[in-house]
Design a protein around this motif. Structure first.
Motif, short mmCIF file in Angstrom:
data_model
loop_
_atom_site.label_atom_id
_atom_site.label_comp_id
_atom_site.label_asym_id
_atom_site.label_seq_id
_atom_site.Cartn_x
_atom_site.Cartn_y
_atom_site.Cartn_z
N ASP A 23 0.68 -0.88 -0.28
CA ASP A 23 -0.15 -0.08 -0.28
C ASP A 23 1.25 0.83 -0.30
O ASP A 23 0.58 2.17 -0.39
CB ASP A 23 -0.37 -0.25 0.87
CG ASP A 23 -1.86 0.84 1.05
OD1 ASP A 23 -2.80 1.23 0.47
OD2 ASP A 23 -1.97 1.97 2.22
N GLN A 24 1.90 1.24 0.30
CA GLN A 24 2.59 2.82 0.76
C GLN A 24 3.82 2.27 -0.56
O GLN A 24 4.42 3.75 -0.96
CB GLN A 24 3.01 2.50 2.09
CG GLN A 24 2.21 3.04 3.61
CD GLN A 24 3.44 2.27 4.69
OE1 GLN A 24 4.61 1.71 4.35
NE2 GLN A 24 3.28 2.88 5.50
N ALA A 25 4.30 1.75 -1.14
CA ALA A 25 4.50 1.68 -2.17
C ALA A 25 3.95 2.07 -3.40
O ALA A 25 2.81 2.17 -3.48
CB ALA A 25 4.71 0.69 -2.97
N LYS A 26 5.01 3.33 -4.40
CA LYS A 26 4.45 4.42 -5.29
C LYS A 26 4.24 4.24 -5.98
O LYS A 26 3.41 4.33 -7.22
CB LYS A 26 5.53 4.99 -5.01
CG LYS A 26 5.76 6.04 -4.13
CD LYS A 26 4.81 7.27 -3.32
CE LYS A 26 5.88 7.72 -2.57
NZ LYS A 26 4.75 8.87 -1.05
N LYS A 27 4.21 2.43 -6.42
CA LYS A 27 4.25 2.38 -7.76
C LYS A 27 4.37 0.24 -7.15
O LYS A 27 4.78 0.44 -6.38
CB LYS A 27 4.87 2.53 -8.84
CG LYS A 27 6.40 1.88 -8.50
CD LYS A 27 7.80 2.61 -9.52
CE LYS A 27 9.13 1.92 -9.18
NZ LYS A 27 10.17 1.79 -10.02
N PRO A 28 3.33 -0.82 -8.19
CA PRO A 28 3.58 -1.90 -7.62
C PRO A 28 4.77 -2.94 -8.07
O PRO A 28 5.86 -1.66 -8.16
CB PRO A 28 3.24 -2.50 -9.64
CG PRO A 28 2.42 -1.37 -9.91
CD PRO A 28 3.11 0.08 -9.31
N ILE A 29 5.07 -2.80 -6.47
CA ILE A 29 6.35 -4.15 -5.96
C ILE A 29 6.38 -4.99 -5.80
O ILE A 29 5.65 -5.83 -6.35
CB ILE A 29 6.53 -3.15 -4.72
CG1 ILE A 29 7.19 -3.96 -4.38
CG2 ILE A 29 5.52 -3.79 -3.93
CD1 ILE A 29 7.84 -2.82 -2.29
N GLY A 30 7.63 -5.94 -6.59
CA GLY A 30 8.57 -7.40 -6.73
C GLY A 30 8.19 -7.84 -5.33
O GLY A 30 8.38 -7.15 -4.33
N THR A 31 8.13 -9.19 -5.04
CA THR A 31 8.35 -9.74 -4.25
C THR A 31 9.48 -10.36 -3.45
O THR A 31 9.99 -9.84 -2.66
CB THR A 31 7.90 -11.35 -4.94
OG1 THR A 31 6.36 -10.99 -5.63
CG2 THR A 31 7.64 -12.27 -3.42
N ARG A 32 10.78 -9.70 -4.46
CA ARG A 32 12.27 -9.83 -4.19
C ARG A 32 12.53 -8.45 -2.57
O ARG A 32 13.47 -8.31 -1.90
CB ARG A 32 13.53 -9.68 -4.83
CG ARG A 32 13.51 -11.17 -4.97
CD ARG A 32 14.38 -11.67 -5.79
NE ARG A 32 13.62 -11.57 -7.25
CZ ARG A 32 14.59 -12.32 -8.83
NH1 ARG A 32 16.07 -10.81 -8.48
NH2 ARG A 32 13.98 -12.39 -9.46
N GLU A 33 11.63 -7.50 -3.75
CA GLU A 33 12.01 -5.75 -3.31
C GLU A 33 10.76 -5.76 -1.67
O GLU A 33 11.59 -5.66 -0.97
CB GLU A 33 11.30 -5.39 -3.70
CG GLU A 33 11.83 -4.71 -5.19
CD GLU A 33 11.11 -3.61 -5.80
OE1 GLU A 33 11.07 -2.47 -5.51
OE2 GLU A 33 10.33 -4.66 -6.96
N LEU A 34 10.26 -6.51 -1.23
CA LEU A 34 8.78 -6.88 -0.36
C LEU A 34 9.93 -7.60 0.34
O LEU A 34 9.83 -7.47 2.05
CB LEU A 34 7.23 -7.73 -0.18
CG LEU A 34 6.17 -6.82 -1.23
CD1 LEU A 34 5.49 -7.70 -1.86
CD2 LEU A 34 6.05 -5.85 -0.33
#
Length: 123
Positions: A23-34
């Motif tokens: 939710d806080q990501a500015k754009k869609p985010i990947g699993t590794r980033e999470l």
């Protein structure tokens, strides 16, 4: 039995943290980033993402393979916005007295309208 409850609680806490990060990501985010953000292994992050995606709390972009908030999460927000409690709370806050509250209200209102439009398009 106690170990299972502890494990379920840990999974729920991780899922909620993951939802908040998406939710806080500015754009869609990947699993590794999470996984990096939440200090989780990639395998655990992938399992959590899979579970949340299956239940429509997350949505996967088929082109980028990144994740964003799904419609099931938005229905919770829509419910809160539509309740009398929410509207009474917003009306009772004196936005003239606190610039931070004015900004918070404007940001929330903009976000709610964006999600309501998205939900209408989904129907």
């Amino acid at each position: 039995m106690r170990e299972r409850k502890s494990s379920e609680r840990q999974s729920l806490e991780r899922e909620l943290k993951l939802l908040k990060a998406v939710d806080q990501a500015k754009k869609p985010i990947g699993t590794r980033e999470l996984a990096r953000l939440l200090d989780l292994s990639s395998a655990i992050a992938q399992r959590l993402v899979n579970t949340l995606t299956e239940r429509h709390y997350l949505q996967r972009d088929p082109d980028t393979k990144r994740y964003m908030i799904g419609y099931q999460t938005l229905t919770f927000g829509e419910f809160l916005v539509s309740t009398a409690f929410w509207s009474m709370t917003v009306r009772n806050v004196s936005s003239d007295s606190d610039p931070t509250m004015r900004l918070l209200q404007a940001t929330r209102a903009e976000r709610v309208l964006k999600h309501q439009r998205w939900l209408q398009e989904m129907r």
